[in-house]
Design a protein around this motif. Structure first.
Motif, PDB file in Angstrom:
ATOM      1  N   ARG A 184      39.251  46.052  30.205  1.00  0.00           N
ATOM      2  CA  ARG A 184      38.197  44.751  29.733  1.00  0.00           C
ATOM      3  C   ARG A 184      38.851  43.756  28.922  1.00  0.00           C
ATOM      4  NH1 ARG A 184      35.007  49.599  28.894  1.00  0.00           N
ATOM      5  NH2 ARG A 184      35.357  49.324  26.718  1.00  0.00           N
ATOM      6  N   LYS A 185      39.930  44.240  27.981  1.00  0.00           N
ATOM      7  CA  LYS A 185      40.519  43.302  27.124  1.00  0.00           C
ATOM      8  C   LYS A 185      41.431  42.233  27.928  1.00  0.00           C
ATOM      9  CE  LYS A 185      43.166  42.987  22.928  1.00  0.00           C
ATOM     10  NZ  LYS A 185      43.893  43.944  21.746  1.00  0.00           N
ATOM     11  N   VAL A 186      42.351  42.702  28.897  1.00  0.00           N
ATOM     12  CA  VAL A 186      42.896  41.667  29.585  1.00  0.00           C
ATOM     13  C   VAL A 186      42.308  40.900  30.791  1.00  0.00           C
ATOM     14  CG1 VAL A 186      45.042  43.300  29.374  1.00  0.00           C
ATOM     15  CG2 VAL A 186      43.843  43.568  31.408  1.00  0.00           C
ATOM     16  N   GLY A 187      40.980  41.092  30.579  1.00  0.00           N
ATOM     17  CA  GLY A 187      39.969  40.277  31.626  1.00  0.00           C
ATOM     18  C   GLY A 187      39.765  40.793  33.167  1.00  0.00           C
ATOM     19  N   MET A 188      40.117  42.164  33.235  1.00  0.00           N
ATOM     20  CA  MET A 188      39.860  42.601  34.439  1.00  0.00           C
ATOM     21  C   MET A 188      38.290  43.079  34.668  1.00  0.00           C
ATOM     22  SD  MET A 188      42.997  45.121  34.959  1.00  0.00           S
ATOM     23  CE  MET A 188      42.827  45.245  37.070  1.00  0.00           C
ATOM     24  N   VAL A 189      37.611  42.700  35.666  1.00  0.00           N
ATOM     25  CA  VAL A 189      36.196  43.040  35.595  1.00  0.00           C
ATOM     26  C   VAL A 189      36.043  44.318  36.310  1.00  0.00           C
ATOM     27  CG1 VAL A 189      34.106  42.014  37.030  1.00  0.00           C
ATOM     28  CG2 VAL A 189      36.234  40.412  36.320  1.00  0.00           C
ATOM     29  N   ARG A 190      34.911  45.030  35.856  1.00  0.00           N
ATOM     30  CA  ARG A 190      34.243  46.233  36.105  1.00  0.00           C
ATOM     31  C   ARG A 190      33.596  45.944  37.482  1.00  0.00           C
ATOM     32  NH1 ARG A 190      30.002  50.031  36.340  1.00  0.00           N
ATOM     33  NH2 ARG A 190      30.687  52.028  35.298  1.00  0.00           N
ATOM     34  N   GLU A 191      33.983  46.849  38.631  1.00  0.00           N
ATOM     35  CA  GLU A 191      33.157  46.636  39.847  1.00  0.00           C
ATOM     36  C   GLU A 191      32.600  47.835  40.143  1.00  0.00           C
ATOM     37  OE1 GLU A 191      36.489  45.985  42.783  1.00  0.00           O
ATOM     38  OE2 GLU A 191      36.560  43.551  42.153  1.00  0.00           O
ATOM     39  N   GLY A 192      32.490  49.006  39.486  1.00  0.00           N
ATOM     40  CA  GLY A 192      31.816  50.127  39.883  1.00  0.00           C
ATOM     41  C   GLY A 192      32.756  51.366  39.737  1.00  0.00           C
ATOM     42  N   VAL A 193      31.932  52.505  40.512  1.00  0.00           N
ATOM     43  CA  VAL A 193      32.464  53.700  40.409  1.00  0.00           C
ATOM     44  C   VAL A 193      32.955  54.410  41.767  1.00  0.00           C
ATOM     45  CG1 VAL A 193      32.292  56.208  39.636  1.00  0.00           C
ATOM     46  CG2 VAL A 193      31.398  54.126  38.059  1.00  0.00           C
ATOM     47  N   ARG A 194      33.984  54.943  42.067  1.00  0.00           N
ATOM     48  CA  ARG A 194      34.334  55.402  43.206  1.00  0.00           C
ATOM     49  C   ARG A 194      34.175  56.955  43.208  1.00  0.00           C
ATOM     50  NH1 ARG A 194      39.477  51.753  44.475  1.00  0.00           N
ATOM     51  NH2 ARG A 194      38.241  49.991  45.339  1.00  0.00           N
ATOM     52  N   ARG A 195      33.404  57.681  43.758  1.00  0.00           N
ATOM     53  CA  ARG A 195      32.997  59.139  43.676  1.00  0.00           C
ATOM     54  C   ARG A 195      34.231  59.884  44.236  1.00  0.00           C
ATOM     55  NH1 ARG A 195      29.780  58.669  39.236  1.00  0.00           N
ATOM     56  NH2 ARG A 195      27.930  57.102  39.707  1.00  0.00           N
ATOM     57  N   ALA A 196      34.408  60.888  43.508  1.00  0.00           N
ATOM     58  CA  ALA A 196      35.434  62.001  44.201  1.00  0.00           C
ATOM     59  C   ALA A 196      36.847  61.163  44.715  1.00  0.00           C
ATOM     60  CB  ALA A 196      34.975  62.665  45.253  1.00  0.00           C
ATOM     61  N   PHE A 197      37.253  60.509  44.028  1.00  0.00           N
ATOM     62  CA  PHE A 197      38.150  59.292  44.236  1.00  0.00           C
ATOM     63  C   PHE A 197      39.713  59.777  43.965  1.00  0.00           C
ATOM     64  CE2 PHE A 197      40.874  55.447  43.337  1.00  0.00           C
ATOM     65  CZ  PHE A 197      40.912  55.023  44.728  1.00  0.00           C
ATOM     66  N   TRP A 198      40.083  60.501  43.005  1.00  0.00           N
ATOM     67  CA  TRP A 198      41.231  61.014  42.377  1.00  0.00           C
ATOM     68  C   TRP A 198      41.422  62.415  42.551  1.00  0.00           C
ATOM     69  CZ3 TRP A 198      44.107  56.619  40.781  1.00  0.00           C
ATOM     70  CH2 TRP A 198      45.392  56.855  40.294  1.00  0.00           C
ATOM     71  N   GLU A 200      43.108  65.332  40.838  1.00  0.00           N
ATOM     72  CA  GLU A 200      43.842  65.723  39.545  1.00  0.00           C
ATOM     73  C   GLU A 200      45.081  66.579  39.692  1.00  0.00           C
ATOM     74  OE1 GLU A 200      42.957  64.469  36.970  1.00  0.00           O
ATOM     75  OE2 GLU A 200      40.886  63.349  37.143  1.00  0.00           O
ATOM     76  N   ASP A 201      45.911  66.716  38.939  1.00  0.00           N
ATOM     77  CA  ASP A 201      47.161  67.518  38.743  1.00  0.00           C
ATOM     78  C   ASP A 201      46.576  69.022  38.924  1.00  0.00           C
ATOM     79  OD1 ASP A 201      48.745  65.342  38.631  1.00  0.00           O
ATOM     80  OD2 ASP A 201      49.026  65.301  36.515  1.00  0.00           O
ATOM     81  N   GLU A 202      45.622  69.238  38.281  1.00  0.00           N
ATOM     82  CA  GLU A 202      45.209  70.627  38.222  1.00  0.00           C
ATOM     83  C   GLU A 202      44.341  70.981  39.593  1.00  0.00           C
ATOM     84  OE1 GLU A 202      42.525  68.504  35.437  1.00  0.00           O
ATOM     85  OE2 GLU A 202      44.564  68.616  35.988  1.00  0.00           O
ATOM     86  N   GLY A 203      44.197  69.960  40.211  1.00  0.00           N
ATOM     87  CA  GLY A 203      43.255  70.212  41.652  1.00  0.00           C
ATOM     88  C   GLY A 203      41.684  69.779  41.275  1.00  0.00           C
ATOM     89  N   GLY A 204      41.137  69.298  42.405  1.00  0.00           N
ATOM     90  CA  GLY A 204      39.645  68.741  42.328  1.00  0.00           C
ATOM     91  C   GLY A 204      39.861  67.400  42.386  1.00  0.00           C
ATOM     92  N   TRP A 205      38.690  66.710  42.851  1.00  0.00           N
ATOM     93  CA  TRP A 205      38.559  65.134  42.981  1.00  0.00           C
ATOM     94  C   TRP A 205      37.676  64.806  41.830  1.00  0.00           C
ATOM     95  CZ3 TRP A 205      41.606  62.547  46.482  1.00  0.00           C
ATOM     96  CH2 TRP A 205      42.291  63.049  47.331  1.00  0.00           C
ATOM     97  N   SER A 206      38.211  63.809  41.282  1.00  0.00           N
ATOM     98  CA  SER A 206      37.379  63.082  39.970  1.00  0.00           C
ATOM     99  C   SER A 206      36.887  61.797  40.374  1.00  0.00           C
ATOM    100  CB  SER A 206      38.041  63.337  38.854  1.00  0.00           C
ATOM    101  OG  SER A 206      39.273  62.570  38.711  1.00  0.00           O
ATOM    102  N   ASP A 207      35.877  61.054  39.587  1.00  0.00           N
ATOM    103  CA  ASP A 207      35.565  59.940  39.674  1.00  0.00           C
ATOM    104  C   ASP A 207      36.399  58.865  38.842  1.00  0.00           C
ATOM    105  OD1 ASP A 207      33.564  60.865  41.103  1.00  0.00           O
ATOM    106  OD2 ASP A 207      32.106  60.588  39.200  1.00  0.00           O
ATOM    107  N   ARG A 208      36.681  57.593  39.485  1.00  0.00           N
ATOM    108  CA  ARG A 208      37.103  56.313  38.641  1.00  0.00           C
ATOM    109  C   ARG A 208      36.389  55.297  38.480  1.00  0.00           C
ATOM    110  NH1 ARG A 208      39.897  60.036  37.181  1.00  0.00           N
ATOM    111  NH2 ARG A 208      42.210  60.339  37.169  1.00  0.00           N
ATOM    112  N   VAL A 209      36.451  54.758  37.494  1.00  0.00           N
ATOM    113  CA  VAL A 209      35.804  53.437  37.346  1.00  0.00           C
ATOM    114  C   VAL A 209      36.855  52.443  37.614  1.00  0.00           C
ATOM    115  CG1 VAL A 209      34.701  51.894  35.396  1.00  0.00           C
ATOM    116  CG2 VAL A 209      34.466  54.170  35.391  1.00  0.00           C
ATOM    117  N   ILE A 210      36.320  51.512  38.681  1.00  0.00           N
ATOM    118  CA  ILE A 210      37.373  50.392  39.024  1.00  0.00           C
ATOM    119  C   ILE A 210      37.017  49.050  38.642  1.00  0.00           C
ATOM    120  CG2 ILE A 210      38.147  49.335  41.216  1.00  0.00           C
ATOM    121  CD1 ILE A 210      38.659  52.323  41.247  1.00  0.00           C
ATOM    122  N   TYR A 211      38.309  48.613  37.823  1.00  0.00           N
ATOM    123  CA  TYR A 211      38.405  47.077  37.405  1.00  0.00           C
ATOM    124  C   TYR A 211      39.285  46.340  38.440  1.00  0.00           C
ATOM    125  CZ  TYR A 211      35.968  48.536  33.026  1.00  0.00           C
ATOM    126  OH  TYR A 211      34.948  48.877  32.084  1.00  0.00           O
TER     127      TYR A 211
END
Length: 211
Positions: A184-198, A200-211
């Motif tokens: 936010r500080k550098v001016g990127m705009v929040r667009e939403g959340v991608r579900r089960a997008f990432w 993780e190193d330990e396994g399993g998919w997690s959400d990410r907030v997209i700017y």
């Protein structure tokens, strides 16, 4: 980290995603990076950002060892690596850039030469969409001094002016408050959340907030 030599690079590039796929079968009219635009060195008020070299081993090792205890699960504590693994990591970075898959800039203090952290710009798609993901990390002994903001603003200029991306996004974990605040500080705009997008190193998919 994903991509070549992931085990050697895991601590160094926890945020990088190297993805290489075309989003459409069209020839882009946008120029692509070449030997005149990469490697690049950027100087800001306090920082020098550039691809690392073998001569940086001692400074990088000292910076990694000087970390404090991690403040959250997205932070990294003190670590060390061998010179051999460091060279392997550099070779991976060069290959990513050569194949236009990813670009890594290490941040050094202009006055002291201290290694502060890194930013990375990884290609999600070229061709018609010309799209990249931005990652960033600053060693925790240097937190709360504005280095991340300074580095990320410079990296965004590189992404658009030198690397000719049309779109650059940051995929942040929903509970990673410092990362969200920086986007936010550098001016990127929040667009939403991608579900089960990432993945993780330990396994399993997690959400990410997209700017």
């Amino acid at each position: 980290a994903t991509g070549p030599s992931a085990h050697a690079c895991a601590d160094w590039l926890t945020s990088v995603r190297v993805v290489s796929h075309d989003c459409a079968h069209f020839v882009s009219k946008t120029p692509l990076p070449n030997r005149r635009t990469w490697p690049v060195e950027v100087r800001t008020r306090r920082l020098i950002l550039r691809p690392p070299t073998e001569d940086d081993y001692d400074a990088v090792r000292e910076g990694k060892l000087g970390r404090s205890t991690p403040i959250n699960r997205y932070d990294a504590g003190p670590v060390t690596t061998s010179r051999r693994d460091f060279k392997s990591m550099l070779a991976s970075f060069r290959q990513w850039a050569k194949k236009r898959e990813g670009y890594v800039l290490f941040a050094f203090h202009r006055r002291t030469g201290a290694y502060l952290g890194h930013v990375d710009i990884s290609t999600i798609g070229r061709e018609r969409c010309n799209w990249a993901n931005l990652g960033y990390a600053i060693n925790n002994q240097h937190h709360r001094r504005g280095y991340a903001t300074e580095a990320v603003r410079a990296a965004l200029r590189v992404a658009f002016a030198q690397l000719h991306f049309h779109r650059v996004e940051a995929a942040c974990a929903p509970d990673n408050r410092p990362s969200l605040a920086l986007a936010r500080k550098v001016g990127m705009v929040r667009e939403g959340v991608r579900r089960a997008f990432w993945l993780e190193d330990e396994g399993g998919w997690s959400d990410r907030v997209i700017y």
